[in-house]
Design an enzyme around this catalytic site. Structure first.
Site, short mmCIF file in Angstrom:
data_model
loop_
_atom_site.label_atom_id
_atom_site.label_comp_id
_atom_site.label_asym_id
_atom_site.label_seq_id
_atom_site.Cartn_x
_atom_site.Cartn_y
_atom_site.Cartn_z
N TRP A 164 2.10 -3.81 3.29
CA TRP A 164 1.15 -2.72 2.71
C TRP A 164 0.06 -3.28 2.15
CZ3 TRP A 164 0.57 -4.08 -2.19
CH2 TRP A 164 1.71 -4.92 -2.90
N GLU A 264 4.37 -15.20 8.97
CA GLU A 264 3.35 -15.53 7.55
C GLU A 264 4.10 -14.84 6.39
OE1 GLU A 264 1.17 -14.91 4.70
OE2 GLU A 264 0.08 -13.42 5.80
#
EC number: 1.2.1.16
Length: 491
Positions: A164, A264
């Site tokens: 987000w 990641e």
């Protein structure tokens, strides 16, 4: 079929944002009728809702990706490049509108949001250039018996899961190389910020991306949806950006079908300042490394290790600089530090600061949640943070700088490496030889020397240890979506 949509207030809109799942050439509502509410972090008010996709709809997205896969893989690299550069120009044409949308659903300041849109669009331009440069190899076997011919082919359908905190950039950083390589994708955005991803997908459709090449599904319970996709043998790639904890779960899921995985994950970036550093430059860099996106970034400086001779001056200057920032709703032009994403984020920051203070840390600035609507935490500096404090081992993901003095370079390196994470680090010293030596010794994937920003579409982004697997950006990011095929030939 009527498409559910949302038009954010406050800016002229180029189109109403579809809020259903993008499957093939259609925006598809959830068969169950379930919707996910999207809140404005600056007020807590509900902005709109998006379709809550089921496993069936997720499988529909896989079907659509498969249907488009062969034609897209066979599309000439130059044509794929032209479509990607069209996406770049289309995004930049809507930079202000997209920045406003990001600020609305994410809470970040407009200045940060504008920077994100430019960074996000740059991946389309970079990979438009890289799409025509997937070069193979030809060599002679050491025995002389045959030629070794290597070519790179699209790895296949890819599941892309984004966080987000950078809802546009994390989507394009995955979509652009996948499309450049010739792969089709299913994007699963974060539940908190799906509107930006949906807007980017619509921009891409309008820029000429063929139906089924990019599909988007949102889910309030992403576990079953992502698991179903990862257990479909047609899916051959997973790219995830998010927490290390969730990354471990996804790696277990991907193992069943032996899916190539790029991760990641979390960060805990150290920021090392030596006595000979340019203090002005170090403070300027610290403000970028700490306060970009209000600290809600995996590359954000978390632990500031400052050599004792300059420590007090650094704390004083950093406190003054952070204290001068204007806190407010991200959509207001004067805001420099926006809202946190949700209440849980505020509670985590409160817990970490309270723990550090209970162990002897000194609050030099902030340190208390603001009493106002929305989810705001002020820029904060805490000094003399003691070993064992949770804030030194846990990613803050907020506008809090923890400062710790050190004496010798070896001590600073040991402190910097005393974490399971290894994403980014920052080193400030006017002695370039020493700075580069320190950079080599720090266990992380990226080091910024005398600068506070590491992100660049042309650079390999990624970490070591439990900060991830693989790289995004640069040519490395494209190869993540390719399989190397060796062909033995004699002539």
């Amino acid at each position: 079929m009527t498409v559910n949509s949302y038009t954010p207030a406050g800016r002229p809109a180029p189109f109403a944002i579809p809020t259903d799942s993008l499957i093939g050439d259609a925006w598809v509502p959830s068969a169950s009728g379930k919707r996910i509410k999207i809140a404005d972090p600056a007020t807590g008010a509900v902005l709109t809702s998006v379709a809550d996709a089921s496993v069936d709809e997720a499988m529909g997205a896989v079907d659509a990706a498969e249907a488009a896969a062969a034609a897209w893989a066979a599309t000439a690299p130059r044509k794929r490049a032209n479509i990607l550069i069209a996406c770049f120009h289309a995004m930049m044409a809507e930079q202000e509108w997209l920045a406003h949308l990001i600020s609305l659903e994410n809470g970040k300041a407009l200045t940060d949001a504008r920077g994100e849109v430019a960074y996000a669009a740059e991946f389309f331009r970079w990979y438009a250039e890289e799409a025509v440069r997937v070069n193979g190899e030809l060599s002679v076997s050491p025995t002389g018996g045959n030629r070794i011919l290597v070519q790179y082919q699209p790895i296949g359908i890819a599941l892309l899961i984004t966080p987000w905190n950078f809802p546009a950039a994390m989507a394009t950083r995955k979509i652009a190389p996948a499309l450049a390589a010739g792969c089709t994708v299913i994007l699963k955005p974060a539940e908190e910020t799906p509107l930006t991803a949906l807007a980017v997908a619509e921009i891409m459709r309008r820029a000429g991306v063929p139906a089924g090449v990019v599909n988007v599904v949102n889910a309030s319970d992403p576990g079953p949806v992502c698991s179903a996709i990862l257990h479909d043998p047609r899916v051959r790639k997973l790219s995830f950006t998010g927490s290390t904890e969730v990354g471990r779960i996804l790696l277990r899921e991907a193992a069943d079908q032996v899916i190539s995985s790029s991760m990641e994950l979390g960060g805990n970036a150290p920021f090392l300042v030596f006595d000979d550093a340019d203090l002005d430059a170090a403070i300027e860099g610290a403000m970028v490394a700490k306060m970009r996106n209000a600290g809600e970034a995996c590359t954000a400086a978390n632990r500031f290790y400052v050599q004792r001779g300059i420590h007090d001056a650094f704390v004083e200057r950093l406190s003054a600089a952070m204290g001068a920032l204007t806190v407010g709703p991200g959509t207001e032009p004067g805001t420099q530090c926006g809202a946190m994403i949700n209440r849980a984020s505020i509670q985590k920051i409160e817990r970490l600061v309270a723990d550090a203070v209970s162990r002897g840390a000194e609050v030099k600035l902030g340190g208390q949640t603001l009493d106002r609507p929305g989810w705001f935490y002020p820029p904060s500096v805490i000094a003399n943070v003691q070993p064992g404090s949770e804030i030194l081992s846990t990613e803050v993901f907020g506008p809090v700088a923890a400062v710790i003095p050190f004496d010798e370079a070896d001590e600073a390196v040991a402190l910097a490496n005393a974490t399971e994470y290894g994403l980014a680090a920052y080193v400030y010293s006017e002695d370039l030889r020493r700075a580069l030596q320190i950079a080599e010794r720090i266990e992380c994937g990226m080091v910024a020397v005398n600068r506070g920003l590491v992100s660049d579409a042309a650079a390999p982004f990624g970490g070591v240890k439990q900060s991830g697997l693989g790289r995004e950006g640069s040519h490395h990011g494209l190869i993540e979506y390719c399989e190397a095929k060796y062909i033995a030939v004699s002539w």
